[in-house]
Design a protein around this motif. Sequence first.
Motif, short mmCIF file in Angstrom:
data_model
loop_
_atom_site.label_atom_id
_atom_site.label_comp_id
_atom_site.label_asym_id
_atom_site.label_seq_id
_atom_site.Cartn_x
_atom_site.Cartn_y
_atom_site.Cartn_z
N THR A 69 -16.11 -12.41 5.34
CA THR A 69 -16.18 -11.93 3.89
C THR A 69 -14.66 -11.75 3.48
O THR A 69 -14.45 -11.60 2.25
CB THR A 69 -16.54 -10.31 4.17
OG1 THR A 69 -15.51 -10.07 5.23
CG2 THR A 69 -17.92 -10.23 4.50
N ARG A 70 -13.82 -12.18 4.29
CA ARG A 70 -12.33 -12.29 3.84
C ARG A 70 -11.55 -13.52 3.79
O ARG A 70 -10.25 -13.24 3.75
CB ARG A 70 -11.54 -11.11 4.62
CG ARG A 70 -12.37 -9.82 4.25
CD ARG A 70 -11.38 -8.62 4.91
NE ARG A 70 -11.85 -7.93 5.80
CZ ARG A 70 -11.40 -7.36 7.00
NH1 ARG A 70 -10.24 -7.50 7.09
NH2 ARG A 70 -12.27 -6.69 7.80
N SER A 71 -12.06 -14.63 4.00
CA SER A 71 -11.39 -15.84 4.15
C SER A 71 -11.93 -16.59 2.93
O SER A 71 -11.51 -17.90 2.98
CB SER A 71 -11.34 -16.49 5.59
OG SER A 71 -12.89 -16.88 5.51
N ASP A 72 -12.46 -16.24 1.98
CA ASP A 72 -12.72 -16.91 0.73
C ASP A 72 -11.64 -17.26 -0.08
O ASP A 72 -11.53 -18.12 -0.76
CB ASP A 72 -13.85 -16.30 -0.10
CG ASP A 72 -14.99 -15.97 0.66
OD1 ASP A 72 -15.53 -16.65 1.35
OD2 ASP A 72 -15.92 -14.93 0.47
N GLY A 73 -10.59 -16.63 0.19
CA GLY A 73 -9.25 -16.52 -0.65
C GLY A 73 -9.79 -15.96 -1.90
O GLY A 73 -10.75 -15.37 -2.34
N PRO A 74 -8.99 -15.99 -3.01
CA PRO A 74 -8.97 -15.26 -4.35
C PRO A 74 -10.09 -15.73 -4.98
O PRO A 74 -10.49 -16.94 -4.92
CB PRO A 74 -7.54 -15.46 -4.96
CG PRO A 74 -7.02 -16.75 -4.21
CD PRO A 74 -7.46 -16.76 -2.96
N VAL A 75 -10.95 -14.99 -5.70
CA VAL A 75 -11.94 -15.48 -6.63
C VAL A 75 -11.18 -16.28 -7.89
O VAL A 75 -10.29 -15.71 -8.42
CB VAL A 75 -12.62 -14.41 -7.19
CG1 VAL A 75 -13.61 -14.85 -8.18
CG2 VAL A 75 -13.35 -13.75 -6.05
N ARG A 105 -20.83 -20.45 -2.01
CA ARG A 105 -20.37 -21.28 -1.00
C ARG A 105 -20.22 -21.02 0.46
O ARG A 105 -20.03 -21.61 1.35
CB ARG A 105 -18.99 -21.69 -1.45
CG ARG A 105 -18.68 -22.55 -2.82
CD ARG A 105 -17.08 -22.45 -3.20
NE ARG A 105 -17.11 -23.22 -4.38
CZ ARG A 105 -16.11 -23.05 -5.36
NH1 ARG A 105 -15.36 -22.03 -5.07
NH2 ARG A 105 -16.12 -23.70 -6.41
N ARG A 106 -20.48 -19.62 0.61
CA ARG A 106 -20.43 -19.05 1.94
C ARG A 106 -21.53 -19.69 2.67
O ARG A 106 -21.72 -19.98 3.91
CB ARG A 106 -20.61 -17.57 2.14
CG ARG A 106 -19.21 -16.97 1.87
CD ARG A 106 -19.36 -15.37 1.91
NE ARG A 106 -18.41 -14.74 1.34
CZ ARG A 106 -18.63 -13.41 0.58
NH1 ARG A 106 -19.78 -12.79 0.64
NH2 ARG A 106 -17.51 -12.85 0.07
N VAL A 135 -27.86 -14.15 -6.09
CA VAL A 135 -27.21 -15.44 -5.66
C VAL A 135 -27.41 -15.66 -4.15
O VAL A 135 -27.60 -16.69 -3.75
CB VAL A 135 -25.89 -15.66 -6.18
CG1 VAL A 135 -24.83 -14.65 -5.26
CG2 VAL A 135 -25.69 -17.02 -6.30
N VAL A 136 -27.62 -14.64 -3.32
CA VAL A 136 -27.87 -14.82 -2.06
C VAL A 136 -29.20 -15.31 -1.83
O VAL A 136 -29.52 -16.54 -1.27
CB VAL A 136 -27.69 -13.49 -1.22
CG1 VAL A 136 -28.11 -13.42 0.09
CG2 VAL A 136 -26.14 -13.15 -1.42
N GLU A 137 -30.40 -14.92 -2.61
CA GLU A 137 -31.42 -15.36 -2.49
C GLU A 137 -31.60 -16.83 -3.05
O GLU A 137 -32.29 -17.70 -2.30
CB GLU A 137 -32.52 -14.46 -3.44
CG GLU A 137 -32.59 -13.01 -2.72
CD GLU A 137 -33.82 -12.37 -3.27
OE1 GLU A 137 -34.47 -13.00 -3.68
OE2 GLU A 137 -34.02 -11.08 -2.79
#
Lengths: 86, 205
Positions: free
Chosen positions: A59-65, B46-47, B87-89
């Motif tokens: 949840t916190r390594s995406d970097g800035p949006v 992207r996750r 978007v998750v779905e």
Amino acid sequence: VTRWITCREFVDFLDDYLARRLEPTHHEEFNDHLSGCPPCVAYLHSYQDSIRLGKAALTRSDGPVPESVPEALVQAILAAQRKAGA
Amino acid sequence: VVTYDPVASSPGLDDASLMPRLQAGEAWALETLVRTRAPQLLTVARRFLRDERDAQDAVQEAFVVAFKSIHAIEERTVIGPWLHRLVVEAAVVKLRSLPRHSEGAIEDLLPTFLEDGHHVRRPPAWEPSSVLLERPDVREFVRACIDRLPETHRTLLLLRDTENLDATETARLLGIEEAAVKSCLHQARQALVGLLEEQLGRGES
């Protein structure tokens, strides 16, 4: 009298133990096991920590949006909307 | 509860004023929605999806579903979490449509035991997560470990531990039984312990 569970049983049902889904007697067996098994104490800590580390990493390594997305994507979405609404 | 990272949207354009215009089909409102929300949604996609094209497809599909259903949702709906969920779905649907790459068996990553049920080796201890997360490289390293999990297990971790979906909803999205969600999630967490301890473990082996 509780029975002595094995390390394999402890690990196999660890998520149930942590979520308190075990019957009270079984939960007590797991407590007894933990009190006499340092390797399973270590594993329990690693298991809980891995959940925390995983959540933090994902949840916190995406970097800035980014401020924008490729214009082609925006146009594709808008075109799809127009097509659907036509 | 869906995790939602607030995204800066157009100043002065809140959900309450945007929603009626979206529901009226005003073109500028739809474009504003896309331009302000797509960046955050692409980050979420992207996750789940490693390929950029696939991630963009999921974002597009989420907006298509949003535009189709926008007339039916309540005017008070908070737009961000609603789009996040879509978007998750869409990402999971996209994932399920992709050809499966050959991936290692999860069993290879699970802890091993002697015949009498004892650990084959003492599980290594590592520093507490609160300490580890102070290190700049740890998040990236953990993410790399998660990426080594088989796809279904990786997706399960994302849905349950990051998106905080319950087992029922996760099962529905993945098309598997709730019991399978539970057992696969436990396997995924055990496998992650094994992968992390390769690098973080400091105990005897």
